[in-house]
Design a protein around this motif. Structure first.
Motif, PDB file in Angstrom:
ATOM      1  N   LEU A 139       2.018  14.873   0.820  1.00  0.00           N
ATOM      2  CA  LEU A 139       1.179  15.054  -0.365  1.00  0.00           C
ATOM      3  C   LEU A 139       1.768  14.214  -1.495  1.00  0.00           C
ATOM      4  O   LEU A 139       2.981  14.200  -1.661  1.00  0.00           O
ATOM      5  CB  LEU A 139       1.181  16.522  -0.801  1.00  0.00           C
ATOM      6  N   GLU A 140       0.929  13.513  -2.193  1.00  0.00           N
ATOM      7  CA  GLU A 140       1.438  12.692  -3.302  1.00  0.00           C
ATOM      8  C   GLU A 140       0.596  12.912  -4.549  1.00  0.00           C
ATOM      9  O   GLU A 140      -0.599  13.216  -4.439  1.00  0.00           O
ATOM     10  CB  GLU A 140       1.388  11.204  -2.928  1.00  0.00           C
ATOM     11  N   TYR A 141       1.206  12.690  -5.693  1.00  0.00           N
ATOM     12  CA  TYR A 141       0.436  12.696  -6.941  1.00  0.00           C
ATOM     13  C   TYR A 141      -0.646  11.643  -6.830  1.00  0.00           C
ATOM     14  O   TYR A 141      -0.401  10.551  -6.324  1.00  0.00           O
ATOM     15  CB  TYR A 141       1.327  12.314  -8.131  1.00  0.00           C
ATOM     16  N   LYS A 142      -1.846  11.970  -7.316  1.00  0.00           N
ATOM     17  CA  LYS A 142      -2.890  10.946  -7.407  1.00  0.00           C
ATOM     18  C   LYS A 142      -2.917  10.471  -8.853  1.00  0.00           C
ATOM     19  O   LYS A 142      -3.431  11.144  -9.725  1.00  0.00           O
ATOM     20  CB  LYS A 142      -4.257  11.499  -6.981  1.00  0.00           C
ATOM     21  N   TYR A 143      -2.283   9.326  -9.068  1.00  0.00           N
ATOM     22  CA  TYR A 143      -2.188   8.768 -10.424  1.00  0.00           C
ATOM     23  C   TYR A 143      -3.529   8.162 -10.811  1.00  0.00           C
ATOM     24  O   TYR A 143      -4.228   7.587  -9.980  1.00  0.00           O
ATOM     25  CB  TYR A 143      -1.092   7.697 -10.459  1.00  0.00           C
ATOM     26  N   ASP A 144      -3.864   8.266 -12.087  1.00  0.00           N
ATOM     27  CA  ASP A 144      -5.163   7.749 -12.534  1.00  0.00           C
ATOM     28  C   ASP A 144      -4.994   6.406 -13.238  1.00  0.00           C
ATOM     29  O   ASP A 144      -4.990   6.317 -14.459  1.00  0.00           O
ATOM     30  CB  ASP A 144      -5.814   8.760 -13.493  1.00  0.00           C
ATOM     31  N   PHE A 198      -4.873   1.905 -11.902  1.00  0.00           N
ATOM     32  CA  PHE A 198      -5.559   1.034 -10.954  1.00  0.00           C
ATOM     33  C   PHE A 198      -4.578   0.498  -9.944  1.00  0.00           C
ATOM     34  O   PHE A 198      -3.376   0.415 -10.183  1.00  0.00           O
ATOM     35  CB  PHE A 198      -6.369  -0.049 -11.666  1.00  0.00           C
ATOM     36  N   ARG A 199      -5.140   0.199  -8.800  1.00  0.00           N
ATOM     37  CA  ARG A 199      -4.305  -0.118  -7.658  1.00  0.00           C
ATOM     38  C   ARG A 199      -3.836  -1.560  -7.731  1.00  0.00           C
ATOM     39  O   ARG A 199      -4.605  -2.439  -8.081  1.00  0.00           O
ATOM     40  CB  ARG A 199      -5.166   0.079  -6.420  1.00  0.00           C
ATOM     41  N   MET A 200      -2.584  -1.763  -7.380  1.00  0.00           N
ATOM     42  CA  MET A 200      -2.054  -3.127  -7.321  1.00  0.00           C
ATOM     43  C   MET A 200      -1.525  -3.398  -5.930  1.00  0.00           C
ATOM     44  O   MET A 200      -0.832  -2.559  -5.356  1.00  0.00           O
ATOM     45  CB  MET A 200      -0.878  -3.262  -8.283  1.00  0.00           C
ATOM     46  N   THR A 251      -5.645  -7.058  -7.602  1.00  0.00           N
ATOM     47  CA  THR A 251      -6.313  -5.769  -7.774  1.00  0.00           C
ATOM     48  C   THR A 251      -6.874  -5.346  -6.418  1.00  0.00           C
ATOM     49  O   THR A 251      -6.825  -6.118  -5.456  1.00  0.00           O
ATOM     50  CB  THR A 251      -7.514  -5.883  -8.728  1.00  0.00           C
ATOM     51  N   ARG A 252      -7.501  -4.157  -6.375  1.00  0.00           N
ATOM     52  CA  ARG A 252      -8.067  -3.744  -5.086  1.00  0.00           C
ATOM     53  C   ARG A 252      -9.253  -4.602  -4.681  1.00  0.00           C
ATOM     54  O   ARG A 252      -9.619  -4.647  -3.522  1.00  0.00           O
ATOM     55  CB  ARG A 252      -8.405  -2.250  -5.078  1.00  0.00           C
ATOM     56  N   ARG A 253      -9.881  -5.330  -5.649  1.00  0.00           N
ATOM     57  CA  ARG A 253     -10.908  -6.257  -5.205  1.00  0.00           C
ATOM     58  C   ARG A 253     -10.349  -7.658  -5.006  1.00  0.00           C
ATOM     59  O   ARG A 253     -11.072  -8.634  -4.923  1.00  0.00           O
ATOM     60  CB  ARG A 253     -12.146  -6.231  -6.102  1.00  0.00           C
ATOM     61  N   GLY A 274       0.821  -0.013  -5.070  1.00  0.00           N
ATOM     62  CA  GLY A 274       1.087   1.101  -5.971  1.00  0.00           C
ATOM     63  C   GLY A 274      -0.043   1.307  -6.946  1.00  0.00           C
ATOM     64  O   GLY A 274      -0.972   0.497  -7.018  1.00  0.00           O
ATOM     65  N   GLU A 275       0.019   2.421  -7.671  1.00  0.00           N
ATOM     66  CA  GLU A 275      -0.978   2.717  -8.690  1.00  0.00           C
ATOM     67  C   GLU A 275      -0.299   2.515 -10.041  1.00  0.00           C
ATOM     68  O   GLU A 275       0.747   3.110 -10.312  1.00  0.00           O
ATOM     69  CB  GLU A 275      -1.456   4.170  -8.522  1.00  0.00           C
ATOM     70  N   THR A 276      -0.891   1.689 -10.869  1.00  0.00           N
ATOM     71  CA  THR A 276      -0.294   1.354 -12.154  1.00  0.00           C
ATOM     72  C   THR A 276      -0.993   2.117 -13.265  1.00  0.00           C
ATOM     73  O   THR A 276      -2.215   2.071 -13.374  1.00  0.00           O
ATOM     74  CB  THR A 276      -0.382  -0.165 -12.371  1.00  0.00           C
ATOM     75  N   PHE A 300      -3.503  13.288   0.219  1.00  0.00           N
ATOM     76  CA  PHE A 300      -2.929  13.858   1.443  1.00  0.00           C
ATOM     77  C   PHE A 300      -2.874  12.740   2.471  1.00  0.00           C
ATOM     78  O   PHE A 300      -3.879  12.072   2.702  1.00  0.00           O
ATOM     79  CB  PHE A 300      -3.826  14.975   1.999  1.00  0.00           C
ATOM     80  N   LYS A 301      -1.717  12.549   3.096  1.00  0.00           N
ATOM     81  CA  LYS A 301      -1.603  11.437   4.042  1.00  0.00           C
ATOM     82  C   LYS A 301      -1.081  11.899   5.394  1.00  0.00           C
ATOM     83  O   LYS A 301      -0.135  12.689   5.461  1.00  0.00           O
ATOM     84  CB  LYS A 301      -0.693  10.357   3.457  1.00  0.00           C
ATOM     85  N   ASN A 302      -1.715  11.368   6.430  1.00  0.00           N
ATOM     86  CA  ASN A 302      -1.291  11.647   7.792  1.00  0.00           C
ATOM     87  C   ASN A 302       0.039  10.935   8.043  1.00  0.00           C
ATOM     88  O   ASN A 302       0.156   9.726   7.834  1.00  0.00           O
ATOM     89  CB  ASN A 302      -2.389  11.116   8.730  1.00  0.00           C
ATOM     90  N   ILE A 337      -6.485  11.089   2.197  1.00  0.00           N
ATOM     91  CA  ILE A 337      -7.520  11.953   1.631  1.00  0.00           C
ATOM     92  C   ILE A 337      -7.251  12.166   0.153  1.00  0.00           C
ATOM     93  O   ILE A 337      -6.108  12.278  -0.251  1.00  0.00           O
ATOM     94  CB  ILE A 337      -7.447  13.341   2.345  1.00  0.00           C
ATOM     95  N   LYS A 338      -8.308  12.229  -0.628  1.00  0.00           N
ATOM     96  CA  LYS A 338      -8.092  12.517  -2.047  1.00  0.00           C
ATOM     97  C   LYS A 338      -8.720  13.851  -2.416  1.00  0.00           C
ATOM     98  O   LYS A 338      -9.763  14.220  -1.873  1.00  0.00           O
ATOM     99  CB  LYS A 338      -8.661  11.392  -2.911  1.00  0.00           C
ATOM    100  N   LEU A 339      -8.059  14.524  -3.337  1.00  0.00           N
ATOM    101  CA  LEU A 339      -8.563  15.811  -3.805  1.00  0.00           C
ATOM    102  C   LEU A 339      -8.525  15.795  -5.331  1.00  0.00           C
ATOM    103  O   LEU A 339      -7.467  15.578  -5.931  1.00  0.00           O
ATOM    104  CB  LEU A 339      -7.653  16.925  -3.264  1.00  0.00           C
ATOM    105  N   ASP A 392     -12.380  -2.783 -11.564  1.00  0.00           N
ATOM    106  CA  ASP A 392     -11.337  -3.106 -10.594  1.00  0.00           C
ATOM    107  C   ASP A 392     -11.870  -3.038  -9.168  1.00  0.00           C
ATOM    108  O   ASP A 392     -11.139  -3.264  -8.220  1.00  0.00           O
ATOM    109  CB  ASP A 392     -10.157  -2.135 -10.748  1.00  0.00           C
ATOM    110  N   ARG A 393     -13.135  -2.699  -9.011  1.00  0.00           N
ATOM    111  CA  ARG A 393     -13.680  -2.534  -7.657  1.00  0.00           C
ATOM    112  C   ARG A 393     -14.691  -3.595  -7.279  1.00  0.00           C
ATOM    113  O   ARG A 393     -15.475  -4.014  -8.123  1.00  0.00           O
ATOM    114  CB  ARG A 393     -14.397  -1.208  -7.547  1.00  0.00           C
ATOM    115  N   GLY A 394     -14.728  -3.924  -5.994  1.00  0.00           N
ATOM    116  CA  GLY A 394     -15.682  -4.903  -5.494  1.00  0.00           C
ATOM    117  C   GLY A 394     -16.946  -4.220  -4.989  1.00  0.00           C
ATOM    118  O   GLY A 394     -16.947  -3.005  -4.748  1.00  0.00           O
TER     119      GLY A 394
END
Ligand code: AMP
Length: 658
Positions: A341-346, A348-350, A363-365, A393-395, A499-501, A516-518, A635-637
């Motif tokens: 389980l990890e923090y879901k930081y708000d 953008f993904r790098m 970026t993620r795109r 990572g999430e910045t 949540f990660k397998n 998975i995100k919650l 940041d999304r395509g």
């Protein structure tokens, strides 16, 4: 290869919406494409000039295209605009004017694909002063060399609006079909089609080909019609093997050097062989991020070549995507227990690439934003010891006074920043929370289980507090522990939990259930804007009422799902304003009719809504009730826009909840 041949295939693709038929058409096109043109054709047929990882962009809007058509065909711009408003597609307009142009004589030389591509490359390479004028000259040159039919598709390609419906899944299957043996099994061979058995009808297409056949199926064929099998054995090269032998010769499935057909007895085995060919193509794509490279390699080196493909540091790969769940119990049931389980930081993904001192940030795109983040470059240089790696990572932005995280909209400013970068970096400092690694010092880690990847990541990171850290993680199978961690994450200002397998590989570009995100907030959809209306009264001069679309995963087409006018502010200082939206979108207007405009799909928005309803007003078959803008996801395509199946799934859940 002549561009008009590609145009023939575009037309065939336009005529069908069936995925299998589109796959067949694209594979036929690939087979007849000369080796030297394969890479370019693979991009062009998907409606792109350049592969996803490439930083080249054409950057031409409709208004410049109108000027180019005017220059090439000697027609006034207002005539072009009038026709455009009438038919809604500048490609068709260019085709019609080209037809009328008298000096376009029959003996005009055919336009080669290589010329189209080289002009597109030149256009993408232009920057700075007078670049628009130079771009105009290059397109006008292409249009004046093009036949009317060519012109239609050149215009659409340049405007990123090809509309022949070839998405990645079709390309993957077409490559498998074009360059690898077709697999048949007993029931598919003996199936009756009218009076004849499938096998008899196949014989004419198989003449002179090499076939690998399982011994059992040859016995079955021989016990059938004697004459047919005799001619079949005479006219073809048939390599008979037992099943183990067939599996071992899978490298021989490469059509140009091995077999064109494989016959096996059992349906499951046949299906698995087919799937394994498609998987090999898909996995190669995950690494190369470029179906041009994959297609050429499939032709040249078959399965061996594809499975030997290596990742390139400095060439971004697609990122693995997360699925969404509603509860902790559901999250555990998807990823299995125990889970990470990890923090879901708000933020953008790098995706950060490092090769010695050369560091690049995507970026993620997959846009290169290295120049905008000199601070992150220096953190990576100081904090990551690996010679070569690709980490993710999430910045998140930090408020220097309170020490709290900043809202997403604030740091998204940094992505677009072209000037005063240092000043903005000091005003909006960021912290990178690293959570994954896919490449380390010559080794691809995509297939390595997540837990091991995480420890590889740890081994190369020397944390710099508030600048470069590894994401906070807890491994557990206990709902209570998860609940506490979730609350802790939220009170620290994060969006929720991931949540990660523990065993899962890294699957680029996939929304498989490995991650998975919650989040506690209401369900939102990521949609793309495909149209708008010019506002009236105090909103005049601004685009308002934005047409939203989701994505059809099979064809890649966008399907409308509603109109949104709320969540957008009158003034910029309180959030995203109508003026911001208008500035972002107006260069991408494809056509105008009265006060309505069609917009090329590029701007992704996160949208909240009250409810999803069935509706015949929109092409998706659904409508959002009270859609409201929550974020501009620049940041999304567009390939990350939520699919129709997701809308259907949410609609279904809604009904279950009553
Ligand atoms: P969403 O943006 O709602 O689709 O959620 C997935 C995104 O959460 C990812 O693409 C990341 O940008 C972000 N994220 C934040 N924290 C993490 C984390 N610990 N692991 C993975 N992704 C994360």
């Amino acid at each position: 290869m002549e561009y008009c041949l590609l145009v023939d295939y575009y037309r065939k693709l336009e005529e069908t919406s069936l995925k299998t038929e589109k796959t067949r058409i694209v594979s036929e096109l690939l087979v007849l494409t000369p080796r030297e043109d394969i890479e370019v054709i693979a991009q062009l047929v998907m409606g792109r000039a350049f592969p996803l990882w490439s930083e080249e962009v054409i950057g031409i809007a409709s208004n410049l295209m109108i000027k180019a058509i005017s220059k090439a065909d000697g027609v006034r711009e207002d005539e072009i605009i009038a026709k455009w408003k009438d038919c809604g597609d500048l490609g068709t307009v260019a085709e019609e004017f080209a037809k009328k142009k008298s000096q376009r004589l029959l003996f005009q030389k055919a336009l080669p694909v290589s010329k189209v591509y080289s002009n597109l490359q030149k256009i993408a390479g232009l920057e700075g002063r007078r670049s628009q004028e130079k771009k105009l000259v290059l397109i006008a040159e292409l249009l004046s060399l093009a036949s009317p039919g060519d012109a239609r598709f050149i215009v659409r390609t340049v405007l990123s609006d090809l509309r022949v419906g070839v998405a990645e899944g079709i390309m993957r299957d077409a490559i498998a079909k074009a360059y690898f043996a077709d697999v048949y099994w007993k029931s598919t061979l003996f199936q009756k089609n009218g009076k004849k058995k499938r096998f008899e009808t196949l014989l004419s297409t198989m003449k002179g080909k090499t076939i690998i056949a399982e011994d059992k199926i040859m016995d079955a064929l021989r016990s059938g019609d004697g004459e047919i099998i005799e001619s079949f054995e005479k006219e073809n090269t048939i390599i008979v093997k037992d099943l183990e032998g067939i599996k071992k010769t899978s490298s021989f499935f490469q059509k140009n050097i091995g077999a064109e057909y494989v016959f096996v007895d059992d349906a499951d085995i046949g299906n698995n062989l087919k799937k394994s060919i498609v998987n090999t193509v898909e996995e190669a794509y995950e690494i190369a991020n470029d179906y041009g490279i994959v297609a050429k390699l499939a032709l040249d080196a078959g399965e061996k070549g594809l499975s030997g493909l290596k990742m390139n540091v400095m060439r971004p790969i697609k990122v693995m995507l997360a699925r969404k769940v509603e509860t902790i119990a559901e999250a555990f049931s998807v990823v299995g227990t125990p889970a990470a389980l990890e923090y879901k930081y708000d933020g953008f993904r790098m995706q950060i690439h490092k090769k010695g001192d050369d560091i690049r940030i995507y970026t993620r795109r997959l846009e290169n934003v290295t120049d905008q983040f000199p601070d992150v470059v220096s953190y990576v240089r100081d904090g990551i010891s690996a010679k070569e790696c690709i980490v993710e990572g999430e910045t998140v932005g930090l408020d220097t006074v309170t020490g709290n995280y900043l809202a997403f909209q604030k740091i998204s400013k940094r992505i677009r920043r072209k000037y005063d970068i240092k000043k903005t970096a000091s005003e909006i400092p960021v912290v990178v929370n690293l959570f994954d690694i896919s490449y380390l010092d010559g080794k691809m880690l995509l297939k390595m289980p997540f837990l091991q990847r995480r420890s590889s990541l740890r081994s190369i990171v020397k944390e710099i507090p508030n600048k470069l850290v590894v994401a906070k993680q807890k491994i557990t199978d206990d709902v209570k522990v998860a609940d506490k961690f979730y609350a802790e994450s939220l009170s620290a200002g994060n969006e929720g939990l991931m949540f990660k397998n523990l065993e899962a590989p890294y699957k680029p570009g996939s929304r498989v259930g490995h991650m998975i995100k919650l989040k506690p907030i209401m369900e939102t959809l990521d949609l793309v804007i495909v149209g708008a209306e010019w506002g009236k009264g105090k909103r005049s001069g601004w685009l308002s009422s934005f047409v939203l679309a989701c994505r059809d995963e099979e064809t890649g087409n966008f399907l409308t799902i509603g109109k949104m006018g709320t969540g957008i502010k009158e003034k910029s200082d309180t959030g995203v304003s109508f003026d911001d939206m208008t500035k972002a979108l107006s260069d991408h207007i494809l056509r105008e009719k009265k006060n309505a405009v069609d917009i090329a799909p590029f701007l992704v928005v996160e949208v909240a809504y009250e409810e999803i309803q069935k509706s015949s007003n929109y092409s998706s078959g659904y409508a959002l009730r009270f859609p409201r803008l929550t974020k501009v996801r620049d940041d999304r395509g567009v390939d990350e826009v939520d699919c129709l199946s997701r809308v259907e799934e949410l609609f279904g859940c809604q009904r279950m909840r009553g």
